[in-house]
Design a protein around this motif. Structure first.
Motif, PDB file in Angstrom:
ATOM      1  N   ALA A 132      43.718  44.588  31.749  1.00 24.03           N
ATOM      2  CA  ALA A 132      43.335  43.927  32.995  1.00 24.03           C
ATOM      3  C   ALA A 132      43.328  42.412  32.798  1.00 24.03           C
ATOM      4  O   ALA A 132      43.203  41.922  31.671  1.00 24.03           O
ATOM      5  N   PRO A 133      43.456  41.642  33.880  1.00 24.70           N
ATOM      6  CA  PRO A 133      43.535  40.179  33.753  1.00 24.70           C
ATOM      7  C   PRO A 133      42.341  39.553  33.041  1.00 24.70           C
ATOM      8  O   PRO A 133      42.484  38.532  32.367  1.00 24.70           O
ATOM      9  N   HIS A 134      41.143  40.142  33.191  1.00 33.18           N
ATOM     10  CA  HIS A 134      39.949  39.544  32.592  1.00 33.18           C
ATOM     11  C   HIS A 134      39.732  39.969  31.146  1.00 33.18           C
ATOM     12  O   HIS A 134      38.835  39.455  30.474  1.00 33.18           O
ATOM     13  N   GLU A 135      40.539  40.911  30.631  1.00 32.13           N
ATOM     14  CA  GLU A 135      40.328  41.435  29.284  1.00 32.13           C
ATOM     15  C   GLU A 135      40.995  40.545  28.243  1.00 32.13           C
ATOM     16  O   GLU A 135      41.997  39.870  28.519  1.00 32.13           O
ATOM     17  N   MET A 136      40.443  40.558  27.032  1.00 31.86           N
ATOM     18  CA  MET A 136      40.940  39.669  25.977  1.00 31.86           C
ATOM     19  C   MET A 136      40.840  40.343  24.626  1.00 31.86           C
ATOM     20  O   MET A 136      39.986  41.205  24.392  1.00 31.86           O
ATOM     21  N   ALA A 137      41.720  39.936  23.709  1.00 31.13           N
ATOM     22  CA  ALA A 137      41.808  40.570  22.397  1.00 31.13           C
ATOM     23  C   ALA A 137      40.553  40.336  21.557  1.00 31.13           C
ATOM     24  O   ALA A 137      40.179  41.182  20.747  1.00 31.13           O
TER      25      ALA A 137
END
Length: 353
Positions: A71-76
């Motif tokens: 999703a756009p708000h997710e990050m590694a």
């Protein structure tokens, strides 16, 4: 067995999941694509609790093709571990404490894990030289009072190696508290042998923080493993993640926290889900989480009430999310929602909140 070496009875890939009846044969290719990116492991103890792959235990561990959709708000690196790592294995986010990650192996791999880009069966085991550099970093910083052993799961280490790490940390004069975060007592209780429990011995204040998300995880075997730790005079706290389809109801949370208390585990933190890649299906909005916690106030003992926390994305630390009972107009709500006027000296402009 070397540190982090997987048990042959672990379910680690799509074929094993099909054989165990946890995924349909026609899902093989889709699940194989997930396992190529994110580690998979389900222990026999957890497999025994999964009667429905979409149920509250199965959902935590059985891979799903949705994990490959970011999703756009997710990050590694949602909580900024990498940016706050001055030397390999160390994360320093708060002035008086630091994380030490001696390995990146876990007994099971949670499908919502915030370190899912890093953990896995290759181990990430720190070498002796890397451990020595981490110890030197800690020794050089007298403001550090607490070390949290995490990873991965520190209880995946052998008793000899874990004891060596604890003894070395215990010899650092300015350290006052050692803490271990682990899923082992519930996910693989057979691994927590008397020898492993005895390796926690230290003259420092030692705490174990247990990760469990559903009451069914607190099996008789898990409680026996927890007692081995408690027999070493090590208090045990509980931390959980608020997860859609796992514990997103007042009844499920109440059962979880009561099961923890019955095992002499104090519920400590209920975490808002960290926005790691492919975890959107587990998301519960903060407003809903606050309502759930408010629904338990007055219904369960205060011992069963954790702090609901958000780890602010980017490594800015944890903050409590409430729920709140003090209102700006000089009233306070009781656990049943009835408003009461505060005494003048406790009005919000003078109260300590």
């Amino acid at each position: 067995m070397p540190d982090g070496t997987p048990s042959p009875s672990l379910l680690r890939d799509a074929d094993a999941l099909i054989a165990a009846g946890l995924i349909a044969p026609d899902a093989r290719d889709a699940i194989a694509a997930v396992e190529a990116r994110y580690a998979v492991a389900i222990t026999p103890a957890m497999r025994a609790l999964i009667d429905d792959p979409a149920g509250p235990v199965g959902r935590q561990f059985v891979p799903d093709p949705a994990e490959l959709v970011t999703a756009p708000h997710e990050m590694a690196d949602p909580i900024g571990d990498d940016a706050l790592s001055p030397v390999k294995g160390i994360v320093h986010r708060y002035p008086d404490r630091a994380l030490l990650k001696p390995l990146l192996v876990c007994p099971v791999y949670c499908r919502f894990c915030f370190r899912r880009e890093h953990v896995g069966p290759d181990g990430g085991l720190l070498t002796e030289a890397e451990l020595a550099a981490a110890y030197d970093w800690i020794r050089a910083r007298p403001q550090i009072r607490e070390i949290i052993l995490t990873g991965g799961d520190p209880l995946m280490l052998s008793p000899r190696r874990l004891s060596s790490i604890i003894n070395t940390l215990s010899a650092i004069p300015h350290l006052e508290i050692l803490r271990i975060h682990s899923r082992v007592p519930v996910a693989d209780p057979a691994r927590l042998t008397p020898a492993l429990a005895e390796s926690l011995a230290t003259d420092k204040a030692m705490w174990l923080v247990l990760h469990a998300n559903h009451a069914s995880e607190l099996t008789p075997a898990a409680r026996a493993a927890i007692r081995l730790v408690q027999a070493q005079a090590v208090p045990v706290l509980g931390q959980s993640v608020l997860l859609r389809g796992v514990n997103d109801s007042e009844a499920a949370l109440e059962a979880l926290f009561r099961a923890m208390l019955a095992a002499r585990v104090k519920p400590y933190y209920l975490h808002q889900l960290d926005p790691a890649p492919g975890t959107a299906r587990f998301h519960v909005p903060i407003a809903e989480g606050r309502r759930l916690l408010a629904g338990l106030r007055g219904r369960v003992t205060g011992l069963a009430w954790p702090t609901y926390v958000l780890d602010i994305a980017g490594g800015h630390g944890k903050v409590p999310l409430g729920p709140d009972y003090l209102e700006p107009d000089g009233h306070v709500r009781d656990p049943w929602g009835v408003r009461h006027r505060l005494a003048p000296n406790l009005a919000p402009e003078t109260a300590s909140v």
